[in-house]
Design an enzyme around this catalytic site. Structure first.
Site, PDB file in Angstrom:
ATOM      1  CB  THR A  50       2.705  -2.570   5.878  1.00  0.00           C
ATOM      2  OG1 THR A  50       2.112  -2.807   4.588  1.00  0.00           O
ATOM      3  CG2 THR A  50       2.773  -3.874   6.656  1.00  0.00           C
ATOM      4  CD1 TRP A  51       0.538   4.800   4.426  1.00  0.00           C
ATOM      5  CD2 TRP A  51      -1.413   5.105   5.467  1.00  0.00           C
ATOM      6  NE1 TRP A  51       0.092   6.071   4.100  1.00  0.00           N
ATOM      7  CE2 TRP A  51      -1.105   6.286   4.728  1.00  0.00           C
ATOM      8  CE3 TRP A  51      -2.599   5.054   6.189  1.00  0.00           C
ATOM      9  CZ2 TRP A  51      -1.948   7.406   4.723  1.00  0.00           C
ATOM     10  CZ3 TRP A  51      -3.434   6.174   6.175  1.00  0.00           C
ATOM     11  CH2 TRP A  51      -3.104   7.330   5.454  1.00  0.00           C
ATOM     12  CE1 TYR A  65      -1.256   2.674   1.881  1.00  0.00           C
ATOM     13  CE2 TYR A  65      -0.708   0.508   2.715  1.00  0.00           C
ATOM     14  CZ  TYR A  65      -1.637   1.488   2.481  1.00  0.00           C
ATOM     15  OH  TYR A  65      -2.944   1.291   2.850  1.00  0.00           O
ATOM     16  CE  LYS A  83       0.477   6.450  19.158  1.00  0.00           C
ATOM     17  NZ  LYS A  83       1.413   5.551  18.457  1.00  0.00           N
ATOM     18  NE  ARG A 121       4.696   5.580  14.706  1.00  0.00           N
ATOM     19  CZ  ARG A 121       5.328   6.556  14.057  1.00  0.00           C
ATOM     20  NH1 ARG A 121       6.646   6.527  13.963  1.00  0.00           N
ATOM     21  NH2 ARG A 121       4.669   7.559  13.523  1.00  0.00           N
TER      22      ARG A 121
END
Length: 319
Positions: free
Chosen positions: A20-21, A57, A209, A275
């Site tokens: 979860t950075w 974070y 991507k 995300r």
């Protein structure tokens, strides 16, 4: 979801861990709290039971979003957090842990980790003994269940392991970033120290991507990643072109192929960020992928021209 035992404890981590950075927003671009919460819930629905965060974070923002998303499901998950290199004195460690507990809305952490070695990022060095004393005190109080380290060299890991029980190491590790294989991985496997690989998809590179002309948005720290630099990036693109047919033949994504390669190593989990809900679900599916010895050998061969461009500095960013 497959599980991996954390060090010498009885804690079973999901083999795919959600990182979860990005949830903290700082150093990232285009992150939405609402989407982050959905991503965390989708990860739980897909069988991921372990979530990794850190006080740094977003200065606690990641922890707060994660705690809110977990909600009443605390007893169904394992929460891991980290104390930064500027908070390693005894009182600082205890205060940082209490802040993380409050942010997460819990009264204990399953694993508490030293994020970077003493002295990192200009912090005043603190003796490992002092930091470990504080961590052991937190453990005795029941505020943390286990102790780990992140970004430690093998010599640093050995040194702190002589002071107290260390159950895990969190290094950068992917097909394109393999410094931990030099000697550290074998030592961890021999000494029951679980390796939790961060950036196992090379910060998105191994999802395919990012094309040859990709440019990051302003504020996205990945522009400093050494794999994206002009002397390496063309070889990355060549390797991705060779990896795509393997993923397509197996009916999986490039990202799932990259994650499956990491968790094929004994005693290794993969910390995968997401995300949105779709990415979480896709990451979780990597736990079901099996790679044959010939496939592993082919992936190794394809990745070597990339790793050959990288020097001995194990830090992935040009900071």
């Amino acid at each position: 979801m497959q599980t991996t035992i954390l060090g010498k404890t009885d804690i079973h981590l999901s083999t795919i861990i959600m990182g979860t950075w990005q949830t903290g927003k700082a150093m990232w671009a285009g992150i939405s709290d609402a989407q982050s919460e959905k991503a965390i819930r989708a990860a739980m629905d897909a069988g991921i039971t372990t979530f990794d965060t850190a006080e740094v974070y977003g200065n606690g923002h990641s922890e707060k979003v994660l705690g809110k998303a977990i909600g009443s499901n605390r007893d169904k998950v394992h929460l891991l957090s980290k104390v930064f290199s500027n908070h390693l004195k005894r009182d600082q460690v205890i205060q940082a842990c209490n802040r993380s507990l409050k942010n997460l809305g819990t009264d204990y952490l399953d694993l508490y980790q030293i994020h970077w070695p003493p002295g990192s990022f200009g912090a005043k060095p603190v003796p490992m003994e002092e930091t470990m004393d504080a961590l052991n005190e937190l453990k005795l109080e029941g505020k943390i269940r286990a102790i780990g380290v992140s970004n430690f060299s093998l010599d640093q890991l050995k040194a702190i392991s002589r002071i107290g029980a260390v159950e895990s190491l969190q290094p950068p590790y992917s097909l394109f970033w393999r410094h931990v294989e030099n000697d550290t991985l074998a030592w961890c496997q021999a000494n029951q120290v679980t390796v939790m690989a961060y950036s196992p998809m090379a910060q998105g590179l191994l999802t395919g991507k990012f094309g040859p002309e990709h440019r990051f948005e302003k504020g996205d720290h990945r522009s400093n990643n050494r794999l994206f630099q002009p002397d390496v990036y063309p070889k990355v693109q060549t390797a991705l072109a060779a990896l795509r047919p393997i993923a397509e033949k197996k009916g999986i994504t490039l990202g799932q192929l990259a994650l499956a390669w990491v968790i094929a190593k004994p005693g290794v989990c993969a910390i995968a960020g997401a995300r949105n809900a779709e990415q979480s679900t896709s990451n979780a599916k990597a736990a079901t992928v099996t790679l044959s010895e010939s496939e592993l050998a082919e992936l190794d061969r394809i990745s070597r021209p990339v790793t050959a461009c990288i020097d001995d500095n194990p830090v992935p960013w040009k900071w």
